[in-house]
Design an enzyme around this catalytic site. Structure first.
Site, PDB file in Angstrom:
ATOM      1  N   TYR A 108     -58.556  39.703  69.292  1.00 13.58           N
ATOM      2  CA  TYR A 108     -57.749  40.880  69.601  1.00 13.58           C
ATOM      3  C   TYR A 108     -58.340  41.838  70.622  1.00 13.58           C
ATOM      4  O   TYR A 108     -57.615  42.616  71.212  1.00 13.58           O
ATOM      5  CB  TYR A 108     -57.454  41.653  68.304  1.00 13.58           C
ATOM      6  N   GLU A 151     -55.937  44.270  58.135  1.00  9.81           N
ATOM      7  CA  GLU A 151     -55.415  43.974  59.473  1.00  9.81           C
ATOM      8  C   GLU A 151     -54.564  45.115  60.039  1.00  9.81           C
ATOM      9  O   GLU A 151     -53.761  44.910  60.944  1.00  9.81           O
ATOM     10  CB  GLU A 151     -54.606  42.673  59.434  1.00  9.81           C
ATOM     11  N   GLU A 186     -53.474  26.869  58.289  1.00 10.92           N
ATOM     12  CA  GLU A 186     -52.721  27.901  57.574  1.00 10.92           C
ATOM     13  C   GLU A 186     -51.404  28.164  58.289  1.00 10.92           C
ATOM     14  O   GLU A 186     -51.218  27.789  59.444  1.00 10.92           O
ATOM     15  CB  GLU A 186     -53.516  29.193  57.466  1.00 10.92           C
ATOM     16  N   SER A 203     -56.582  36.826  60.172  1.00 11.11           N
ATOM     17  CA  SER A 203     -57.282  37.305  61.370  1.00 11.11           C
ATOM     18  C   SER A 203     -58.788  37.041  61.340  1.00 11.11           C
ATOM     19  O   SER A 203     -59.577  37.811  61.888  1.00 11.11           O
ATOM     20  CB  SER A 203     -57.039  38.809  61.585  1.00 11.11           C
ATOM     21  N   ASP A 245     -51.729  27.344  62.368  1.00  8.74           N
ATOM     22  CA  ASP A 245     -52.990  27.085  63.054  1.00  8.74           C
ATOM     23  C   ASP A 245     -53.433  25.673  62.706  1.00  8.74           C
ATOM     24  O   ASP A 245     -53.401  25.272  61.535  1.00  8.74           O
ATOM     25  CB  ASP A 245     -54.046  28.104  62.625  1.00  8.74           C
ATOM     26  N   ASN A 283     -48.887  31.369  59.254  1.00  8.66           N
ATOM     27  CA  ASN A 283     -48.719  32.816  59.360  1.00  8.66           C
ATOM     28  C   ASN A 283     -47.228  33.130  59.341  1.00  8.66           C
ATOM     29  O   ASN A 283     -46.484  32.665  60.209  1.00  8.66           O
ATOM     30  CB  ASN A 283     -49.325  33.330  60.669  1.00  8.66           C
ATOM     31  N   GLY A 326     -48.851  37.738  64.819  1.00  3.84           N
ATOM     32  CA  GLY A 326     -49.169  38.853  65.690  1.00  3.84           C
ATOM     33  C   GLY A 326     -48.225  38.934  66.877  1.00  3.84           C
ATOM     34  O   GLY A 326     -47.726  37.929  67.369  1.00  3.84           O
ATOM     35  N   ARG A 339     -46.079  30.724  62.394  1.00  2.00           N
ATOM     36  CA  ARG A 339     -47.027  30.085  63.313  1.00  2.00           C
ATOM     37  C   ARG A 339     -48.104  29.386  62.519  1.00  2.00           C
ATOM     38  O   ARG A 339     -48.763  29.989  61.667  1.00  2.00           O
ATOM     39  CB  ARG A 339     -47.664  31.146  64.215  1.00  2.00           C
TER      40      ARG A 339
END
Length: 323
Positions: A224, A22, A279, A154, A265, A281, A285, A263
């Site tokens: 992205y 990433e 998951e 990602s 998901d 994070n 990002g 964060r």
């Protein structure tokens, strides 16, 4: 830590780039953070661990680090451990929470132990990937299903498997990124994400972001590098659904021992509107497409202020608080 006087932060290193898959995303995140901190008067400097030794941080007198690294050797507890040894406070979760959250199988085990909803799964260890073992997975999880590396982010190495004939290739792709392979029940429905800021009793869930990807392809490219994905924040979800997603996200954050920010998901199953955690994070990002800044804006927190708030939360596990 006051948000008013940037001099109190001292000399700040923004860690970005790194050596993970990433790297490209991390370079974008870090550039945004660096510019934002400097615009608020913070003495911030770029630092790429792929090009420099972390001991330079101590030698050059850095007082704290903003971790804008994603993936392995950045989000998995390794850099956090090095910073603990160097005694330099850093943003985001500590060593244990970072390493656990990076491993989606370990994360699921902990969430299941606390009765938090997450899709059913099968872990194929490196020595459990014979054709026979792979081909029984759809019998357990049903079709379609998701195959992905448990320690990448990602959407790297992820395949949505529609039939038995795709299983072998999907596992082979995932195994290029991780010795173990995670096969996960596919939740048909809407994808959302929910960010958290803070630590302990002060942690707060931010507004939920609803994600609408073309043909449901919320992959690396669409995340992205295109504007094809549509994001809604405020989410437009019924108030009770939004609150429930915020509740389980906060519980998921606490049970993993996260701090600073994170964060989750989440998928909302169409058939009964039940949310499932995918998951967590721990170094989200911070690019122009990123979801935490979008959610923060909806909560009245501009990007620059968000970066300063996260920096203010920098801490060491050993001290249990900011320096």
């Amino acid at each position: 830590m006051s948000l008013q006087d940037p001099k109190l932060f001292g000399k700040v290193a923004v860690l970005f780039g790194g050596s993970s898959a990433e790297r490209e995303v991390s370079l974008m995140s870090g550039a945004g953070v660096l510019e934002a901190l400097r615009s608020r008067g913070v003495d911030a400097h770029a630092f790429d661990p792929a090009e420099r030794d972390l001991t330079d941080l101590k030698r050059e007198g850095f007082d704290r680090c903003f971790v804008a690294l994603h993936g392995r050797h950045g989000e998995d507890g390794t850099v956090q451990g090095a910073l603990e040894l160097l005694g330099i406070p850093y943003t985001g979760s500590g060593v244990m929470a970072s390493s656990v959250a990076m491993d989606k199988v370990m994360t699921k085990r902990i969430w299941q132990a606390d009765a938090l909803p997450t899709p059913k799964y099968v872990r194929l260890a490196f020595d459990q990937q014979s054709r026979e073992q792979i081909m029984v997975v759809p019998d357990v999880l049903g079709l379609p299903l998701i195959v992905k590396p448990p320690r990448e982010g990602s959407s790297i190495g992820v395949t949505k498997v529609q039939g038995y004939s795709q299983m072998q290739d999907a596992v082979a792709l995932s195994a290029k990124f991780d010795a173990d392979v995670l096969c996960e029940e596919f939740i048909e429905g809407e994808e959302v994400t929910c960010a958290v800021l803070g630590q302990g009793l002060d942690a707060r869930a931010l507004p939920v972001v609803r994600i609408a990807a073309p043909e449901g392809a919320y992959d690396y490219q669409n995340k992205y590098f295109t504007d094809d994905v549509k994001y809604q924040c405020p989410s437009g979800l019924p108030e009770a659904e939004e609150r429930e997603i915020q509740r389980i996200t906060l519980a998921a954050y606490h049970t993993l021992g996260c701090r600073g920010w994170g964060r989750a998901d989440v998928m909302i199953r169409a058939s009964d509107r039940k949310p499932f955690l995918l998951e967590m994070n721990t170094s989200p990002g911070m690019t122009s497409h990123s979801l935490v800044p979008m959610s923060a804006r909806a909560a009245g927190i501009p990007y620059e202020e968000l970066c300063v708030r996260v920096l203010a939360s920098a801490a060491l596990d050993a001290k249990g608080g900011a320096n």
